[in-house]
Scaffold this active site. Structure first.
Site, PDB file in Angstrom:
ATOM      1  N   HIS A   1       0.831  -1.206   0.000  1.00  0.00           N
ATOM      2  CA  HIS A   1       0.000   0.000   0.000  1.00  0.00           C
ATOM      3  C   HIS A   1       0.861   1.250   0.000  1.00  0.00           C
ATOM      4  CE1 HIS A   1      -3.805  -2.265   1.429  1.00  0.00           C
ATOM      5  NE2 HIS A   1      -3.714  -2.192   0.117  1.00  0.00           N
TER       6      HIS A   1
ATOM      7  N   ARG B   1     -15.759   7.640 -18.139  1.00  0.00           N
ATOM      8  CA  ARG B   1     -15.914   6.189 -17.898  1.00  0.00           C
ATOM      9  C   ARG B   1     -16.890   6.046 -16.735  1.00  0.00           C
ATOM     10  NH1 ARG B   1     -10.050   6.156 -19.241  1.00  0.00           N
ATOM     11  NH2 ARG B   1      -9.712   4.601 -20.872  1.00  0.00           N
TER      12      ARG B   1
ATOM     13  N   ARG C   1     -19.860   7.924 -21.645  1.00  0.00           N
ATOM     14  CA  ARG C   1     -19.870   6.600 -22.254  1.00  0.00           C
ATOM     15  C   ARG C   1     -20.818   5.689 -21.472  1.00  0.00           C
ATOM     16  NH1 ARG C   1     -14.538   3.009 -22.606  1.00  0.00           N
ATOM     17  NH2 ARG C   1     -14.775   2.849 -20.354  1.00  0.00           N
TER      18      ARG C   1
ATOM     19  N   GLU D   1     -13.774   0.495 -31.377  1.00  0.00           N
ATOM     20  CA  GLU D   1     -12.847  -0.321 -30.585  1.00  0.00           C
ATOM     21  C   GLU D   1     -12.670  -1.707 -31.164  1.00  0.00           C
ATOM     22  OE1 GLU D   1     -13.322   0.733 -26.056  1.00  0.00           O
ATOM     23  OE2 GLU D   1     -15.306   0.455 -26.951  1.00  0.00           O
TER      24      GLU D   1
ATOM     25  N   ASN E   1      -7.108   1.610 -27.016  1.00  0.00           N
ATOM     26  CA  ASN E   1      -6.662   0.517 -26.129  1.00  0.00           C
ATOM     27  C   ASN E   1      -7.279  -0.796 -26.592  1.00  0.00           C
ATOM     28  OD1 ASN E   1      -5.662   2.693 -24.705  1.00  0.00           O
ATOM     29  ND2 ASN E   1      -7.392   2.752 -23.291  1.00  0.00           N
ATOM     30  N   ASP E   2      -8.592  -0.772 -26.768  1.00  0.00           N
ATOM     31  CA  ASP E   2      -9.249  -2.005 -27.208  1.00  0.00           C
ATOM     32  C   ASP E   2      -8.999  -2.276 -28.680  1.00  0.00           C
ATOM     33  OD1 ASP E   2     -10.474  -3.362 -25.045  1.00  0.00           O
ATOM     34  OD2 ASP E   2     -11.811  -1.643 -24.803  1.00  0.00           O
TER      35      ASP E   2
ATOM     36  N   ARG F   1      -4.818  -6.911 -23.610  1.00  0.00           N
ATOM     37  CA  ARG F   1      -4.198  -5.707 -23.064  1.00  0.00           C
ATOM     38  C   ARG F   1      -3.787  -5.880 -21.608  1.00  0.00           C
ATOM     39  NH1 ARG F   1      -9.396  -1.520 -23.012  1.00  0.00           N
ATOM     40  NH2 ARG F   1      -8.357  -0.412 -21.348  1.00  0.00           N
TER      41      ARG F   1
ATOM     42  N   CYS G   1     -10.013   8.612 -27.886  1.00  0.00           N
ATOM     43  CA  CYS G   1     -10.060   8.707 -26.421  1.00  0.00           C
ATOM     44  C   CYS G   1      -9.254   7.592 -25.777  1.00  0.00           C
ATOM     45  CB  CYS G   1     -11.495   8.704 -25.912  1.00  0.00           C
ATOM     46  SG  CYS G   1     -12.394   7.214 -26.348  1.00  0.00           S
TER      47      CYS G   1
END
Ligand code: PEP
Ligand code: MG
Length: 831
Positions: free
Chosen positions: A455, A562, A598, A692, A715-716, A726, A763
């Protein structure tokens, strides 16, 4: 009450329950019933009823009849281990079904091959209320044949009967990637507290009360371990279902990067490299400063108390003060900081620790001594765990031990203040130390021990403090006030560097700062290229705090909110009102700037506990993104209603994730239009699509005919184009959005958008990558939505570019053979 007929839910050989080769069933631990050795491949409802539970792995279901009988059907034995393979549920929790309705289809061949047994117990799990008065035994049955007749048991109230002993039990395989560590333990304890039931969890020969996060931690339950959850008491079956379902849901635990156990962890000290000590990066960054040791003061802990009442009062007061401190800190914290504080608060609330401490006090011990005797063995047990992640959690307990001891002894340990430009050195740091660091003066820290997943490391990264851990005993050779360079990104602590190194480092730091300061100074200007072409510089948001950060950094809007943050870590879906309030707060923080919301992008590897979804072998290719919304229309409609309720109307636009075909967009459009009409919105609500999937990219011209805008989720898109997960560290070095295949798909998307006059944005992560930005613009992207803190740099970069140069550069990038070639081309372009 009339008797209840249960008919055979599958064809096969009916068998007495005593013959099932599993004591849980043969000894009627769950209740009485009959078993069937199936010869068919579908389970049908044995009566009319409501689906009470359906395990995410799809192998077991409980139905409640209108009279209140609860019937559990468990297809095969130990079939939970199949993780859903071979099972296709036809119903969801809460559905009402008629007798004979298909419930679960299963692959009998697979079960015969892979399960311990296929025999399927059909058990009445509330035998306190219903008894079996007749049951067939040892005969061939067809679906719909009479199987058992139930009659209400005596009139003893169910709650009392359960309290007197009916114990419910379930076997669970723990899917959490890092087992049951502090944060899941805290959540399980919080869930258990909502029920009037004693729930215990057994691992091997050890058991723990689920209300005690510390006892749970001490079990050191690991990924894929099979545990037994037992519940007794009034709410036993509901509590059991809630706890087991929560564990089986995976509890949204991220598959974090693998534990980077330092190669030298076993050796007490690490060799110096070129006058530098090496360590493991806990948080990246570069700083020049002077070293200062932090050695926490010893706290005196008297063994003997001054009387039970006095010591109990001391203990209670310290617990109250610390709980209040945690609550205040949790309120103002966000993200990991908040999760860590909440986990500490749950440990402090642990009934087992309180009980053991009070027994010590009753035996005449001082409060601090009793507290230490209660918590230390738990920390020691964790410390010996072979799982480094669990071993690191021992520090959380020592931290809690110390904080409470300090309060009992009246020693104030905070805040930790040091001279300006200090790099803090310590044997080890506890999370509470990091939380109370004097952030104005401490520019980084290095610890001899510690681990990269502790942590402490998570907090350092959140606070942007460069930090190294696991440096080893050589750190002790560094004395107070020694000049040092902490190059945490490279894993180096340079001791007393020479003048040249100092100057070179200073230059690097200054260059980075100058770039940042200049960019920040111009961050509020509109984003334009050197030739005047307008590019929108937006920011990605995940929570309200990000919206403030985005505005401070000059973001002109948000290209991606998101919304998952609202939906995960909860036991029920957020209501329309809760969602509206959250979206409204973010819209207000953006102060009129556009907000692209989204639609929910969960599912697959990010399950929400209240959405029953069978585990999938390929979550990335399964029920995720808009597929979840279309499978759960109420969730979709509620979210659309909440977004459209935000004022002023028009500030929010809707964006649909993971579109693979036009039909999905049309289905969402229909919901948006219907809800808009119901709310009284006359204007067309813009609905955009995330690109995506390669399917969406290559049909962008068709999609753009009906979508209002396109936004590439690189990313996707990269993972689906390159067929590289990913989240898989093994392919991490190859998954690069600058791969020419991905760039060609982006080019095709932009062209498809232009045909219908639609803009295309990005994005995904490429929008935050300075090497990618000129190429994206050259391909036709006109909106970049990046990480909020990077907006100033992206704007400053855009201001240096011309469209003509970007187009030529992008055309060359499309002709490259690999991502590496594109990157070297891009480096030359920006040099
Ligand atoms: C993307 O896939 O690029 C994207 C922006 O969505 P997420 O990262 O949330 O999946
Ligand atoms: Mg995505």
């Amino acid at each position: 009450m009339a008797s209840i007929l249960l008919t055979a839910p599958m064809q096969g050989w009916a068998t007495p329950i005593d013959e099932v080769p599993d004591a849980v069933f043969s000894e009627r631990m769950l209740g009485d019933g009959v078993a069937i050795d199936p010869t068919g491949d579908c389970l049908y409802a044995p009566c009319a009823g409501t689906v009470l539970t359906l395990l995410p792995s799809g192998h077991a279901i409980t139905l409640a009849t209108p009279e209140g009988a609860e019937i559990l059907i468990h297809i095969g034995l130990d079939t939970v281990a199949l993780g859903g393979r071979g099972f296709s549920p036809c119903v969801a929790v809460g559905d009402t079904v008629e007798r004979g309705a298909p419930l679960i289809r299963f692959d009998l061949d697979l079960l015969v091959r892979e399960a311990r047994a296929v025999v399927t117990p059909i058990v009445v799990v509330n035998p306190d209320r219903f008894s079996i008065v007749h049951a067939v035994s040892s005969e061939l049955v067809a679906v719909g044949d009479p199987l058992m007749t139930l009659e209400p048991s005596d009139a003893v109230a169910r709650r009392e009967t359960n309290r007197d002993g009916a114990t419910h039990e379930r076997t669970v395989v723990v899917p959490l990637p890092h087992g049951i560590h502090a944060r899941p333990a805290a959540r399980l304890a919080a869930t258990a507290k909502r029920f009037d039931a004693d729930v215990t969890l057994a691992s091997g020969d050890k058991t723990a009360n689920v209300r005690s996060p510390i006892a749970l931690l001490a079990l050191a339950i690991r990924h894929n371990e099979t545990i037994i959850v037992t519940a007794a008491g009034a709410d036993a079956s509901a509590a059991l279902a809630a706890i087991c379902d929560l564990i089986e849901s995976g509890m949204d635990e991220p598959a974090e990067a693998p534990v980077r156990t330092p190669a030298v962890a076993a050796s007490p000290s690490r060799p110096a490299v070129d006058g530098a000590l090496t360590g493991v990066t806990a948080a990246p960054g570069l700083a020049i400063a002077r070293a200062r040791w932090f050695r926490p003061a010893d706290i005196v802990v008297p063994e003997h108390g001054e009387g039970i009442a006095v010591e109990e009062a001391r203990f209670d007061a310290a617990v109250t003060t610390l709980s209040t401190r945690f609550a205040e800190r949790a309120r103002s914290a966000t993200g990991p900081e908040r999760a860590i504080v909440e986990a500490h608060a749950a440990m402090l609330d642990d009934p087992m620790l309180h009980e053991t401490t009070r027994s010590g006090i009753a035996r005449g011990e001082g409060a601090g001594h009793a507290w230490r005797n209660a918590i230390r063995p738990q920390a020691d047990a964790l410390r010996t765990s072979t799982d480094p992640r669990l071993a690191e959690r021992a520090d959380d307990m020592l931290d809690l031990e110390r904080q409470l001891l300090a309060l009992i002894a009246g020693v104030e340990t905070m805040p930790l203040s040091f001279p300006p430009d200090t790099i803090l050195l310590a044997d080890d740091l506890l999370p509470s130390h990091v939380l109370s660091l004097d952030r104005a003066n401490i520019v980084g820290f290095c610890v001899e021990r510690g681990g990269p997943t502790s942590h402490v490391a998570i907090l350092a990264a959140t606070m942007g403090l460069p930090a190294l851990v696991a440096i080893g005993a050589q750190l002790n050779a560094v004395t107070d006030d020694t000049p040092v360079i902490l190059d945490a990104s490279e894993g180096l602590l340079r001791i007393d560097p020479d003048a040249d190194t100092l100057v070179a480092t200073q230059v690097r730091i200054v260059q980075a700062q100058v770039r940042r300061t200049e960019a920040l100074a111009r961050a509020s200007e509109p984003c334009r290229m050197a030739d005047g072409t307008r590019i929108e510089a937006f920011a990605n948001l995940g929570a309200l705090g990000d919206a403030h950060l985005a505005v401070d950094n000059g973001a002109e809007g948000s290209g991606l909110l998101r919304t998952e943050f609202l939906f995960l870590e909860r036991d029920a879906a957020p209501t329309v009102a809760e969602q509206t309030a959250d979206y409204q707060a973010i819209a207000d923080a953006l102060d009129g700037r556009p907000l692209i919301v989204r639609l929910l992008d969960i599912g697959g590897d990010k399950p929400a506990p209240y959405l029953p979804m069978a585990p999938e072998e390929n979550p990335a290719l399964g029920l995720r993104g808009i597929r979840v919304g279309l499978a759960h229309p109420q969730i979709l409609e509620d979210q659309v209603r909440a977004i459209l309720s935000v004022k002023p109307a028009g500030q929010c636009r809707i964006m649909v994730p993971m579109i693979a075909s036009l039909d999905e967009l049309r289905a969402v459009r229909a919901v948006v239009d219907r809800v808009a009409a119901e709310i009284g919105i006359g204007d067309r609500v813009p609905v955009g699509v995330m690109i995506e999937t390669p399917a969406a990219a290559v049909t962008a011209d068709l999609i753009a005919a009906e979508a209002d805008f396109l936004s590439v989720g690189t990313n996707d898109l990269t993972q689906y184009t390159l067929a590289m997960d990913r989240g898989n560290a093994a392919v991490a070095s190859g998954i690069d959005g600058l791969h020419p295949a991905v760039l060609r798909l982006i080019a095709q998307t932009c062209k498809g958008g232009v045909v219908h006059g639609r803009w295309t944005g990005v994005c995904g992560g490429l929008a935050s990558d300075p090497l990618a930005v000129p190429i994206l613009i050259g391909l036709g992207v006109t909106e970049l939505s990046s990480a909020p803190a990077l907006v100033p740099e992206i704007k400053a970069l855009v201001a240096t570019l011309t469209m003509e140069a970007c187009r030529t550069h992008a055309a060359a990038a499309l002709q490259c053979g690999s991502a590496a070639d594109v990157r070297s081309l891009a480096r030359e372009f920006t040099a």
